[in-house]
Design an enzyme around this catalytic site. Structure first.
Site, short mmCIF file in Angstrom:
data_model
loop_
_atom_site.label_atom_id
_atom_site.label_comp_id
_atom_site.label_asym_id
_atom_site.label_seq_id
_atom_site.Cartn_x
_atom_site.Cartn_y
_atom_site.Cartn_z
N GLY A 1 0.75 10.70 -1.88
CA GLY A 1 0.32 10.52 -2.49
C GLY A 1 -0.41 8.29 -1.95
N ASP B 1 -3.13 11.82 -0.24
CA ASP B 1 -3.74 12.16 -1.18
C ASP B 1 -4.36 13.39 -2.35
OD1 ASP B 1 -2.99 9.20 -2.99
OD2 ASP B 1 -4.35 10.93 -4.33
N ASN C 1 6.67 11.28 -2.37
CA ASN C 1 6.02 9.54 -3.22
C ASN C 1 5.63 10.11 -4.90
OD1 ASN C 1 5.40 6.68 -4.32
ND2 ASN C 1 3.75 7.63 -3.27
N TYR D 1 8.37 12.71 -18.36
CA TYR D 1 8.15 11.59 -17.24
C TYR D 1 9.76 11.51 -16.55
CZ TYR D 1 7.44 7.99 -13.67
OH TYR D 1 7.81 6.80 -13.14
N ALA E 1 12.10 13.51 -17.50
CA ALA E 1 12.54 14.31 -17.59
C ALA E 1 12.19 14.66 -15.98
CB ALA E 1 12.74 15.61 -17.83
N1 LIG Z 1 4.61 1.73 -10.96
C1 LIG Z 1 5.96 2.05 -11.45
O1 LIG Z 1 6.58 1.10 -12.24
C2 LIG Z 1 7.00 3.30 -10.47
C3 LIG Z 1 6.69 4.27 -10.41
N2 LIG Z 1 7.07 5.01 -9.43
C4 LIG Z 1 6.84 6.30 -9.06
O2 LIG Z 1 6.43 6.46 -7.84
C5 LIG Z 1 5.58 6.72 -7.50
C6 LIG Z 1 4.07 5.78 -6.89
O3 LIG Z 1 3.37 5.87 -8.36
P1 LIG Z 1 2.65 4.83 -8.32
O4 LIG Z 1 2.18 4.03 -6.71
O5 LIG Z 1 3.22 3.01 -9.43
O6 LIG Z 1 1.43 5.48 -8.97
P2 LIG Z 1 -0.31 5.25 -8.66
O7 LIG Z 1 -0.95 5.69 -10.15
O8 LIG Z 1 -0.78 3.98 -8.40
O9 LIG Z 1 -0.64 6.07 -7.01
C7 LIG Z 1 -0.04 7.90 -6.70
C8 LIG Z 1 -1.14 8.14 -6.07
O10 LIG Z 1 -0.59 9.37 -5.92
C9 LIG Z 1 -1.45 9.92 -5.83
N3 LIG Z 1 -1.50 11.34 -6.39
C10 LIG Z 1 -1.09 12.08 -7.55
N4 LIG Z 1 -1.14 13.01 -7.49
C11 LIG Z 1 -1.36 13.65 -7.13
C12 LIG Z 1 -1.03 15.25 -5.93
N5 LIG Z 1 -1.20 16.30 -7.44
N6 LIG Z 1 -0.84 15.11 -4.78
C13 LIG Z 1 -1.52 14.30 -4.06
N7 LIG Z 1 -1.27 12.94 -4.97
C14 LIG Z 1 -1.55 12.58 -5.66
C15 LIG Z 1 -2.80 9.29 -6.36
O11 LIG Z 1 -4.06 9.57 -6.22
C16 LIG Z 1 -2.44 8.52 -6.48
O12 LIG Z 1 -2.88 8.22 -4.93
C17 LIG Z 1 5.20 7.96 -8.31
O13 LIG Z 1 6.52 8.96 -8.20
C18 LIG Z 1 6.14 7.31 -9.78
O14 LIG Z 1 6.59 7.83 -11.00
C19 LIG Z 1 8.41 5.21 -9.91
C20 LIG Z 1 8.77 3.96 -10.81
C21 LIG Z 1 8.49 3.20 -11.30
C1 LIG Z 2 13.06 1.09 -16.67
C2 LIG Z 2 12.32 1.35 -15.92
C3 LIG Z 2 11.87 2.50 -16.43
C4 LIG Z 2 10.73 3.22 -15.53
C5 LIG Z 2 9.87 2.64 -14.25
C6 LIG Z 2 8.71 3.58 -14.05
O1 LIG Z 2 8.99 4.34 -13.66
C7 LIG Z 2 7.78 3.63 -14.26
C8 LIG Z 2 6.36 4.17 -14.64
C9 LIG Z 2 5.50 3.79 -14.94
C10 LIG Z 2 4.37 4.42 -15.61
C11 LIG Z 2 4.51 5.92 -15.77
C12 LIG Z 2 4.36 6.51 -16.45
C13 LIG Z 2 3.81 7.66 -18.02
C14 LIG Z 2 3.39 7.34 -18.42
C15 LIG Z 2 3.45 8.81 -19.17
O2 LIG Z 2 5.13 9.83 -19.21
C16 LIG Z 2 4.00 8.21 -20.90
O3 LIG Z 2 4.23 9.11 -21.96
C17 LIG Z 2 5.25 7.03 -20.61
C18 LIG Z 2 5.42 6.10 -20.99
C19 LIG Z 2 5.95 4.74 -21.16
C20 LIG Z 2 6.82 3.57 -20.16
C21 LIG Z 2 6.47 4.78 -18.54
C22 LIG Z 2 8.09 4.43 -18.68
O4 LIG Z 2 9.51 3.62 -19.55
O5 LIG Z 2 8.45 4.77 -17.62
#
Ligand SMILES: NC(=O)C1=CN([C@@H]2O[C@H](COP(=O)(O)OP(=O)(O)OC[C@H]3O[C@@H](n4cnc5c(N)ncnc54)[C@H](O)[C@@H]3O)[C@@H](O)[C@H]2O)C=CC1
Ligand SMILES: CC/C=C\CC(=O)/C=C/C=C\C=C\C=C\[C@@H](O)[C@@H](O)C/C=C\CCC(=O)O
Length: 263
Positions: free
Chosen positions: A12, A36, A96, A158, A160
């Protein structure tokens, strides 16, 4: 770990945190294969990184981490094989790639990408990195969430999946597959960061989008670069195995101890 000259694989990596991790590794002198599912964004990021760091140090592969088959050359199996063939070894793996989505039928895909993708990536990493299987040891960093250490009523599915990643990583860190093969397994738990994942929270993928958005708005956000700094600490510090590192805008980096006994 001395990152200079090492080989890393990031899933990703086309945008968001994965792109920041890829850049931080390149900046520290590693060779990186990032994958990606989004080919267009991946190619565009690859063009930028190639001109900055050289085409001999970075490769992009289309791969869907939820694709568990060997077919079409777009699975994680293919990605690991291709990275090893191109760069000769793999030392650092970051699982990631992740998505959000609570409502049917989206939640099934969320489990497939976030949980199955991370399990598959971790198992492959143990195979490729382990000294017992021809690798030279190294480190796996799996990306969970600060939410996995807490609750969030608006994103139960998410979170979980993120809790599953936390347990998987902590448990594998103590597993003989990792321990006897010179592999460290750490987990990063970021709070909110400014990426598409957060920007795309919508009516379609959450139950109470207005409350969820307010929750996000009231929590200070990190830049992807801030999160990458915490990620690199887990890569570099060889004393850390099974570490759970939370990072947030307000409190920076905090190592978490989770002590729950079976009795
Ligand atoms: N942005 C946030 O606030 C936070 C993000 N995370 C985690 O960080 C990781 C990255 O998230 P972000 O950069 O925020 O998201 P993002 O959406 O900006 O980037 C995610 C990347 O993963 C790619 N992707 C999605 N599904 C895929 C698949 N099946 N195979 C390969 N690539 C795939 C997307 O195309 C994208 O380029 C995720 O696991 C997310 O849960 C964790 C905590 C906070
Ligand atoms: C307190 C900090 C918590 C989490 C950081 C984090 O993982 C952020 C994730 C950002 C986006 C998540 C997207 C999820 C999308 C759907 O599953 C929504 O239904 C989630 C809804 C609420 C906000 C996301 C969250 O609290 O993690």
């Amino acid at each position: 770990m001395q990152v200079e000259g090492k080989v890393a694989l990031v899933t990703g990596g086309a945008e968001g945190l994965g792109r920041a991790f890829t850049e931080a590794l390149l900046e520290a002198g590693a060779k990186v294969c990032f994958c990606d599912v989004n080919t267009e964004q991946g190619e565009s990021t690859y063009t930028v990184l190639k001109s900055k760091y050289g085409s001999d140090r970075v490769i992009f592969q289309k791969c869907d981490v939820s694709n568990q088959t060997e077919m079409e050359g777009k699975s994680l199996n293919y990605l690991f094989r291709c990275t090893k063939e191109t760069f000769g070894n793999i030392d650092i793996v970051c699982n990631n790639a992740g998505i959000g989505g609570e409502k049917p039928p989206l939640w099934g895909k969320v489990v497939d990408v976030n949980v199955k993708g991370c399990i598959c990536g971790t198992l492959l990493a143990l195979d490729y990195l382990s000294t017992e299987k021809g690798g030279s040891g190294g480190v796996i960093v799996n990306i969970s969430s600060a939410g996995a250490l807490n609750i969030n009523p608006y994103g139960p599915v998410y979170l979980a999946t993120k809790s599953a990643i936390l347990s998987l990583s902590r448990s594998f860190a103590q597993n003989p597959l990792a321990c006897s093969g010179g592999v460290r397994v750490n987990v990063l738990c970021p709070s909110f960061a400014e990426t598409s994942l957060v920007r795309n929270i919508s009516e379609q993928n959450t139950y109470d989008v207005n409350v969820a958005r307010k929750f996000v708005e009231h929590t200070p956000s990190m830049s992807p670069k801030d999160v990458a700094e915490a990620f690199m600490e887990l890569v570099v510090d060889e004393s850390k195995n099974g570490a759970v590192l939370k990072c947030s805008k307000e409190k920076g980096k905090q190592y978490c101890t989770i002590n729950v006994t079976y009795s």
